[in-house]
Design a protein around this motif. Structure first.
Motif, PDB file in Angstrom:
ATOM      1  N   LEU A 300      14.910  -7.998 -10.114  1.00  0.00           N
ATOM      2  CA  LEU A 300      14.677  -7.523  -8.641  1.00  0.00           C
ATOM      3  C   LEU A 300      13.757  -6.282  -8.553  1.00  0.00           C
ATOM      4  N   ASP A 301      14.339  -5.264  -9.272  1.00  0.00           N
ATOM      5  CA  ASP A 301      13.711  -3.970  -9.343  1.00  0.00           C
ATOM      6  C   ASP A 301      12.180  -4.026  -9.485  1.00  0.00           C
ATOM      7  N   GLU A 302      11.692  -4.869 -10.705  1.00  0.00           N
ATOM      8  CA  GLU A 302      10.310  -5.107 -10.881  1.00  0.00           C
ATOM      9  C   GLU A 302       9.490  -5.990  -9.595  1.00  0.00           C
ATOM     10  N   MET A 303      10.345  -6.712  -9.112  1.00  0.00           N
ATOM     11  CA  MET A 303       9.514  -7.417  -8.056  1.00  0.00           C
ATOM     12  C   MET A 303       9.598  -6.376  -6.609  1.00  0.00           C
ATOM     13  N   VAL A 304      10.542  -5.766  -6.426  1.00  0.00           N
ATOM     14  CA  VAL A 304      10.438  -4.649  -5.366  1.00  0.00           C
ATOM     15  C   VAL A 304       9.199  -3.754  -5.435  1.00  0.00           C
ATOM     16  N   ASN A 305       9.156  -3.136  -6.819  1.00  0.00           N
ATOM     17  CA  ASN A 305       8.126  -2.071  -7.440  1.00  0.00           C
ATOM     18  C   ASN A 305       6.845  -2.815  -7.241  1.00  0.00           C
ATOM     19  N   ALA A 306       6.813  -4.234  -7.646  1.00  0.00           N
ATOM     20  CA  ALA A 306       5.332  -4.894  -7.471  1.00  0.00           C
ATOM     21  C   ALA A 306       4.973  -5.176  -6.083  1.00  0.00           C
ATOM     22  N   LEU A 307       5.739  -5.337  -5.115  1.00  0.00           N
ATOM     23  CA  LEU A 307       5.573  -5.503  -3.665  1.00  0.00           C
ATOM     24  C   LEU A 307       5.063  -4.175  -3.127  1.00  0.00           C
ATOM     25  N   ASP A 308       5.921  -3.078  -3.646  1.00  0.00           N
ATOM     26  CA  ASP A 308       5.454  -1.748  -3.190  1.00  0.00           C
ATOM     27  C   ASP A 308       3.863  -1.368  -3.382  1.00  0.00           C
ATOM     28  N   SER A 309       3.652  -1.523  -4.916  1.00  0.00           N
ATOM     29  CA  SER A 309       2.609  -1.357  -5.447  1.00  0.00           C
ATOM     30  C   SER A 309       1.350  -2.028  -4.557  1.00  0.00           C
ATOM     31  N   ALA A 310       1.591  -3.427  -4.346  1.00  0.00           N
ATOM     32  CA  ALA A 310       0.704  -4.404  -3.661  1.00  0.00           C
ATOM     33  C   ALA A 310       0.351  -3.593  -2.011  1.00  0.00           C
ATOM     34  N   LEU A 311       1.641  -3.179  -1.488  1.00  0.00           N
ATOM     35  CA  LEU A 311       1.495  -2.673  -0.120  1.00  0.00           C
ATOM     36  C   LEU A 311       0.634  -1.556  -0.056  1.00  0.00           C
ATOM     37  N   THR A 312       0.925  -0.697  -1.205  1.00  0.00           N
ATOM     38  CA  THR A 312       0.011   0.417  -1.294  1.00  0.00           C
ATOM     39  C   THR A 312      -1.506   0.214  -1.403  1.00  0.00           C
ATOM     40  N   ALA A 313      -1.630  -0.737  -2.226  1.00  0.00           N
ATOM     41  CA  ALA A 313      -3.145  -1.232  -2.777  1.00  0.00           C
ATOM     42  C   ALA A 313      -3.716  -1.667  -1.365  1.00  0.00           C
ATOM     43  N   VAL A 314      -3.068  -2.473  -0.811  1.00  0.00           N
ATOM     44  CA  VAL A 314      -3.459  -2.851   0.452  1.00  0.00           C
ATOM     45  C   VAL A 314      -3.843  -1.948   1.663  1.00  0.00           C
ATOM     46  N   ALA A 315      -3.037  -1.030   1.634  1.00  0.00           N
ATOM     47  CA  ALA A 315      -3.132   0.102   2.820  1.00  0.00           C
ATOM     48  C   ALA A 315      -4.239   1.134   2.243  1.00  0.00           C
ATOM     49  N   GLN A 316      -4.614   1.253   0.809  1.00  0.00           N
ATOM     50  CA  GLN A 316      -5.747   2.144   0.336  1.00  0.00           C
ATOM     51  C   GLN A 316      -7.001   1.493   0.771  1.00  0.00           C
ATOM     52  N   GLY A 317      -6.944   0.057   0.815  1.00  0.00           N
ATOM     53  CA  GLY A 317      -8.498  -0.479   0.569  1.00  0.00           C
ATOM     54  C   GLY A 317      -8.744  -1.092   2.041  1.00  0.00           C
ATOM     55  N   LYS A 318      -7.882  -0.734   3.006  1.00  0.00           N
ATOM     56  CA  LYS A 318      -8.147  -1.204   4.377  1.00  0.00           C
ATOM     57  C   LYS A 318      -9.588  -0.425   4.868  1.00  0.00           C
ATOM     58  N   ASN A 319     -10.122  -0.785   5.736  1.00  0.00           N
ATOM     59  CA  ASN A 319     -11.348  -0.273   6.452  1.00  0.00           C
ATOM     60  C   ASN A 319     -12.523   0.248   5.379  1.00  0.00           C
ATOM     61  N   PRO A 320     -12.726  -0.454   4.450  1.00  0.00           N
ATOM     62  CA  PRO A 320     -13.893  -0.271   3.669  1.00  0.00           C
ATOM     63  C   PRO A 320     -15.276   0.179   4.226  1.00  0.00           C
ATOM     64  N   PRO A 321     -16.070   0.904   3.585  1.00  0.00           N
ATOM     65  CA  PRO A 321     -16.101   1.226   2.252  1.00  0.00           C
ATOM     66  C   PRO A 321     -15.440   2.345   1.971  1.00  0.00           C
ATOM     67  N   HIS A 322     -15.136   2.395   0.743  1.00  0.00           N
ATOM     68  CA  HIS A 322     -14.627   3.748   0.113  1.00  0.00           C
ATOM     69  C   HIS A 322     -15.109   4.264  -1.001  1.00  0.00           C
ATOM     70  N   PRO A 323     -14.980   5.588  -1.502  1.00  0.00           N
ATOM     71  CA  PRO A 323     -15.737   6.010  -2.529  1.00  0.00           C
ATOM     72  C   PRO A 323     -15.009   5.558  -3.763  1.00  0.00           C
ATOM     73  N   LEU A 324     -15.655   5.756  -4.980  1.00  0.00           N
ATOM     74  CA  LEU A 324     -15.249   5.182  -6.208  1.00  0.00           C
ATOM     75  C   LEU A 324     -13.789   5.298  -6.537  1.00  0.00           C
ATOM     76  N   GLN A 325     -13.458   6.777  -6.237  1.00  0.00           N
ATOM     77  CA  GLN A 325     -12.190   7.217  -6.719  1.00  0.00           C
ATOM     78  C   GLN A 325     -10.919   6.460  -6.024  1.00  0.00           C
ATOM     79  N   VAL A 326     -11.244   6.135  -4.622  1.00  0.00           N
ATOM     80  CA  VAL A 326     -10.319   5.343  -4.032  1.00  0.00           C
ATOM     81  C   VAL A 326     -10.097   3.930  -4.589  1.00  0.00           C
ATOM     82  N   TRP A 327     -11.330   3.161  -4.801  1.00  0.00           N
ATOM     83  CA  TRP A 327     -11.340   1.837  -5.577  1.00  0.00           C
ATOM     84  C   TRP A 327     -10.504   1.831  -6.679  1.00  0.00           C
ATOM     85  N   GLU A 328     -10.816   2.918  -7.476  1.00  0.00           N
ATOM     86  CA  GLU A 328     -10.311   2.906  -8.870  1.00  0.00           C
ATOM     87  C   GLU A 328      -8.582   2.983  -8.656  1.00  0.00           C
TER      88      GLU A 328
END
Length: 626
Positions: A300-328
């Protein structure tokens, strides 16, 4: 047209069916409903505990009517199943072979419910104690239900003897213990002195015994006050309810909050179970349930953390384009989410959700890696493009010849083509969209300047060639051709655009070309006049006999009368002197006057003096023009 049913809709339908059945079934029997949609058919499963006894035909009829009242028209078949809680295989089902419209009722001739087990799990009024052998249809229906409704790991009951101790009310224990009253020993009265000494001797042991009794009593009170020390263990019942609720929540969980809520319920259940003391009769059951809960919380902890990382990734990738550091950073979050999903154990209740999410997360990581590669390529290409643009701008400040501007124009064309070809959705492409208007202006300027320089070069070169031809014609006294070439030189020099490299040279040459043209024009006038004078003299001197000969220079016209003409005039004069007819003399005078007038007119037109001589060179006369 068949429309796919969403899991959320099926869960809502199941809850509404449960509420309706709770009100309609006799004695409000608890029946848990689960729905699935397989191969265009609606599949409904009813689960109940073993102590609940159902009459199959009324139960199936109530479920069918509740479904049709809620869903309406069904495009496919409706399959109903009944299963005992904690069992994998249903024990009865009823299939409706034709679509049922809203308001339809069960066809009494449509067949009876089919018993799937070799014998019913309990005795029911309308069922025989032994069911008919399992048919192929029953086997297929059993497999379909097992696939559509996998057994929930939370529904696995504890051992029957422990579970019965949890749910059954506390048994009354009647223990009649006969205790024989102890006989009171008769003591002989003693003397007062001895009595006082004896009191002081037993008071100390009595105080010690009282202290021990107090401690033992406190310990006994503490032990009896612990959960499940005596009576029914309500903590186990509550823990099972919390576990069941978390099971239902995890079964359809898709979001981080749902898993966290289920984990919280499992943690609360484990806390209740952990509080059951060692001396409780339910301690063994509590430990078994604790081990089950620990297994169920795995992943359960792994799944919660995985979903949290996915939400963070989605939030970071919104409204592209972004610099290379952001995509990394986005790629790192997706990699972390994938690693967490892959670490979820197969026996975890969220393992199916992890399997469901993994393809999507991997596809997202692949897409982000593509964006990273595109950003790297775009950045490298942009650096090269900016270098070419910088060189083109530097050359524009010093370029003069048409060749230089052609090179600059080609450079700007290359820059714009490369900017337009940059990968879309990258920072380089966004930067290119900002640079393109300015660079297109530079391209237009270089194109115009190149065109002007080309016109200037061609015009100036043509003017120089025309001037050379004019000078050659002048040397040959070909004044007409000289004038034409000077006119061409003047016209070509005047076509050199201002602001070009050849404009200062063309402006200086233009004045010289005009002066030379004026000289040539004057010479041409003289040449034309001499030619006309010569033609007039030819006409005047012609005759039979020939009238005269002449020479023509820039300063004088010299005319010599021919000897034949003089001889003829003299003969005519002799005849006129002997001929009494005056007309002969008049004709001779008229001819002489006409010749004189013609010669004077020629001299006047040529603006040259005329000198007349006889055939032997003797001077006859001179005419000076006005």
């Amino acid at each position: 047209m068949t429309t796919a049913v969403r899991p959320g809709d099926l869960k809502t339908i199941a809850e509404l069916i449960e509420e309706r059945l709770h009100a309609e079934l006799p004695e409000n029997l608890p029946l848990r409903i689960r729905c699935a949609y397989k191969q265009g058919n609606l599949i409904v499963l009813g689960e109940h505990t073993p102590e609940v006894k159902l009459d199959l035909p009324p139960t199936f009829k109530a479920i069918q009517q509740a479904i049709l009242a809620l869903v309406g028209y069904l495009p496919g078949q409706l399959r109903l199943y009944l299963r005992l809680k904690g069992h994998k295989t249903p024990y009865a089902y009823h299939a409706f072979k034709t679509p049922q419209p809203l308001g339809a009722v069960m066809d009494p001739q449509g067949g009876q419910p089919v018993l799937l087990l070799d014998r019913p799990p309990y005795s029911a009024p309308n069922l025989r104690e032994t069911a008919p052998p399992v048919s192929e249809e029953a086997r297929q229906a059993m497999d379909l239900a097992a696939a559509a409704f996998p057994l929930n790991p939370f529904d696995t009951p504890p051992p029957e003897e422990a579970f019965e101790e949890q749910l059954e009310p506390e048994r009354q224990r009647q223990r009649q213990r006969q205790r024989k009253p102890q006989r009171q020993r008769q003591r002989k009265p003693q003397r007062q002195g001895k009595s006082r000494n004896h009191r002081s001797s037993w008071l100390l042991p009595f105080s010690a015994c009282a202290s021990v009794a107090l401690v033992l009593g406190s310990a006994m009170f503490y032990a009896l006050s612990r959960p499940c020390a005596i009576g029914t263990c309500q903590e186990i019942v509550t823990a099972n309810e919390l576990t069941q609720d978390s099971a239902e929540l995890l079964q359809g969980a898709q979001y981080q909050q749902q898993i966290q809520s289920a984990k919280g319920q499992l943690s609360a259940a484990s806390q209740l179970l952990a509080g059951i003391p060692l001396w409780s009769k339910d301690y063994g059951t509590a430990q078994r349930l604790l081990r089950r809960n620990r297994n169920l919380t795995a992943g359960l902890d792994e799944m919660v953390n995985a979903l949290d990382s996915a939400l963070t990734a989605v939030a970071q990738g919104k409204n592209p384009p972004h610099p290379l550091q952001v995509w990394e950073g986005v790629a790192s979050n997706w990699q972390q989410a994938i690693a967490l999903l892959e670490s979820v154990p197969p026996d975890s209740p969220v393992y199916p959700l992890a399997l469901e999410k993994l393809p999507t997360y991997r596809a997202n990581l692949t897409e982000i890696q593509g964006r990273i590669q595109a950003e790297k390529i775009g950045r490298e290409q942009m650096q090269g493009i900016l270098s070419v643009a910088k060189v083109a701008q530097a050359r524009s400040g010093v370029a003069q010849s048409v060749d230089s501007w052609e090179t600059i124009h080609a450079s700007w064309e290359q820059v714009i083509q490369q900017l337009e070809a940059l990968p879309q959705g990258t920072m380089a492409h966004q930067e290119a969209s900002q640079l393109l208007p300015s660079y297109r202006s530079q391209l237009e300027l270089s194109r115009d300047r190149k065109t002007k320089e080309k016109i200037a070069t061609e015009a100036y070169e043509e003017a120089i060639l025309a001037a050379d031809r004019a000078e050659n014609a002048t040397l040959k006294n070909q004044w007409s051709q000289a004038v034409d070439q000077w006119n061409q030189a003047v016209a070509s020099a005047g076509q050199v655009p201002t602001g070009t490299y050849y404009y200062p040279k063309a402006a200086a040459s233009l004045q010289e070309f005009k002066a030379q043209r004026e000289v040539a024009q004057e010479e041409l006038k003289k040449a034309n006049l001499i030619a006309k004078t010569r033609a007039d003299l030819n006409n005047t001197c012609q005759g039979n006999p020939k009238v005269c000969e002449y020479t023509l220079t820039d300063s004088v016209i010299s005319v010599w009368l021919s000897a034949d003409y003089i001889r003829k005039i003299q003969q005519t004069a002799t005849v006129a002197s002997t001929n009494p007819d005056p007309k002969v003399r008049q004709g001779l005078d008229l001819h002489v006057n006409t010749l004189r007038t013609a010669l004077e007119a020629i001299a006047d037109n040529a603006q040259l003096p005329l000198e007349l001589y006889d055939p032997y060179g003797a001077f006859i006369g001179r005419h000076t023009p006005n």
